[in-house]
Scaffold this active site. Structure first.
Site, PDB file in Angstrom:
ATOM      1  N   ILE A  12       0.849  -1.200   0.000  1.00 25.40           N
ATOM      2  CA  ILE A  12       0.000   0.000   0.000  1.00 25.40           C
ATOM      3  C   ILE A  12       0.882   1.247   0.000  1.00 25.40           C
ATOM      4  CG2 ILE A  12      -1.796   1.283   1.240  1.00 25.40           C
ATOM      5  CD1 ILE A  12      -2.730  -1.448   2.420  1.00 25.40           C
ATOM      6  N   ASP A  31      11.200   2.755   6.466  1.00 25.72           N
ATOM      7  CA  ASP A  31      10.839   1.354   6.264  1.00 25.72           C
ATOM      8  C   ASP A  31      12.054   0.521   6.618  1.00 25.72           C
ATOM      9  OD1 ASP A  31      10.182  -1.230   4.936  1.00 25.72           O
ATOM     10  OD2 ASP A  31       8.491  -0.097   4.140  1.00 25.72           O
ATOM     11  N   TYR A 140      -2.085 -10.271  16.004  1.00 23.25           N
ATOM     12  CA  TYR A 140      -2.076  -9.185  15.005  1.00 23.25           C
ATOM     13  C   TYR A 140      -3.236  -8.223  15.260  1.00 23.25           C
ATOM     14  CZ  TYR A 140      -2.863  -6.803  10.534  1.00 23.25           C
ATOM     15  OH  TYR A 140      -3.070  -5.843   9.570  1.00 23.25           O
TER      16      TYR A 140
END
Ligand code: NAD
Length: 308
Positions: A12, A31, A140
């Site tokens: 994304i 990142d 998660y």
């Protein structure tokens, strides 16, 4: 505007960075390349920081002098979190709090973050309204719930403008197959392109609200450009309801390839159905409409076929 995209080398995030560049924004990315790829950003004029969002020093450097933050950096996947819950917690929950806290210190007070439909978990209500009770079924989902609640609490605690978007099943070009935690659409397209079996976990009647990545990125950018804030989480999906068997039919029709479909046991932690109530989304973004699944799947198929 100068925008920090965390997790910008991912699926994304890299679509978002490219769209934001076409709209004239300055983009910085942090990142750690744990699940993202530097080659997603080839030819993109961005300020790339290699680092982890839960590292306060790296986060402080990343948030400095930006107007807004779109926080996508996280370890995705329910099964990954079941295998290693601590790693998911560090990246997703601690990582979000670290980004928010460094943003606070740097006076950057507009943050959008990526939560997940998985927070609804055991709640069987359909469609899922944001005010429905949440009951995560995996580490998660817990980490995403923590992330979204931190994002919203910073409104009250520190005067932030923020939105916690609950993404449903986002798909589109740039989403990769070929790793243990790959999403269903790229995994199946990859299998069909290679003439390998298409495995369905369960009987194929599980359903999902698949959302095309370009639509998601458009909403995220509009939210930044208009400095939107919202006091409750916002479902970023349109209330569509595609079963896994429907998905196979669409892919067969688009490609002309007859898949070798096989079934196996459902996976632990997977919710049977997921469909968004989208009233809040349409009130905030009256000009954003869903992309038809046939159109989205066709461009996804084309992207994967070109790379195979
Ligand atoms: P992705 O794995 O392609 O992208 C995540 C990016 O974050 C990767 O580039 C990865 O390297 C990076 N990252 C991971 N841990 C990091 C860390 N500790 N520090 C810095 N960077 C880190 O996944 P995606 O599908 O692009 O998902 C983006 C966001 O949307 C995630 O927060 C995910 O939880 C959320 N989300 C996605 C979906 C979906 O359907 N794709 C659904 C719900 C929520």
């Amino acid at each position: 505007m100068r925008i920090l995209i965390t997790g910008g080398a991912g699926f994304i995030g890299s679509n978002l960075a490219k769209l934001a560049l076409t709209r004239g924004h300055d983009i910085r990315i942090i990142d750690d390349l744990s699940t993202g790829y530097a080659d997603n950003l080839v030819d993109c004029d961005i300020d790339f920081h290699l680092g982890k969002v839960q590292d306060p020093q790296a986060a402080a450097r990343a948030v400095a002098n930006v107007d807004s933050i779109i926080h996508l950096g996280a370890l995705g996947s329910v099964p990954r979190s079941i295998k290693d819950p601590i790693a998911s917690h560090h990246a997703n929950a601690t990582g979000t709090l670290t980004i928010l806290d460094e943003a606070r210190k740097a006076n950057v007070t507009h943050v959008l973050s990526a939560s997940s439909s998985s927070v609804y978990g055991m709640n069987p209500a359909l469609p899922k309204h944001e005010r429905e009770w949440v009951r995560p079924m995996s580490p998660y989902a817990v980490s995403k719930l923590a992330a979204e609640q931190y994002t919203l609490a910073f409104q009250q605690a520190y005067g932030f403008d923020s939105i916690a978007f609950r993404f449903f099943n986002v798909y589109g070009p740039g989403q990769r197959a070929g790793h243990a935690y790959a999403a269903v659409i790229p995994t199946w397209i990859d299998a069909m392109l290679k003439g390998e079996p298409v495995w369905i976990n369960g009987d194929g009647q599980h359903s999902r609200d698949f959302t095309y990545v370009e639509t998601v990125c458009d909403a995220l950018l509009q939210a930044v450009e208009r400095r939107l804030t919202h006091v409750e989480p916002v479902n970023l999906a349109f209330g569509t309801n595609t079963t896994l068997m429907n998905l196979i039919e669409h892919l067969t029709q688009i490609s002309g390839v007859e898949p070798d479909v096989r079934h196996r046991e459902p996976r632990a932690g997977d919710v049977p159905h997921s469909q968004a109530q989208n009233d809040t989304l349409t009130a905030l973004f009256p000009e954003i409409f869903p992309t038809d699944i046939e159109v989205g799947l066709e461009s996804t198929w084309r992207w994967m076929a070109e790379r195979s």
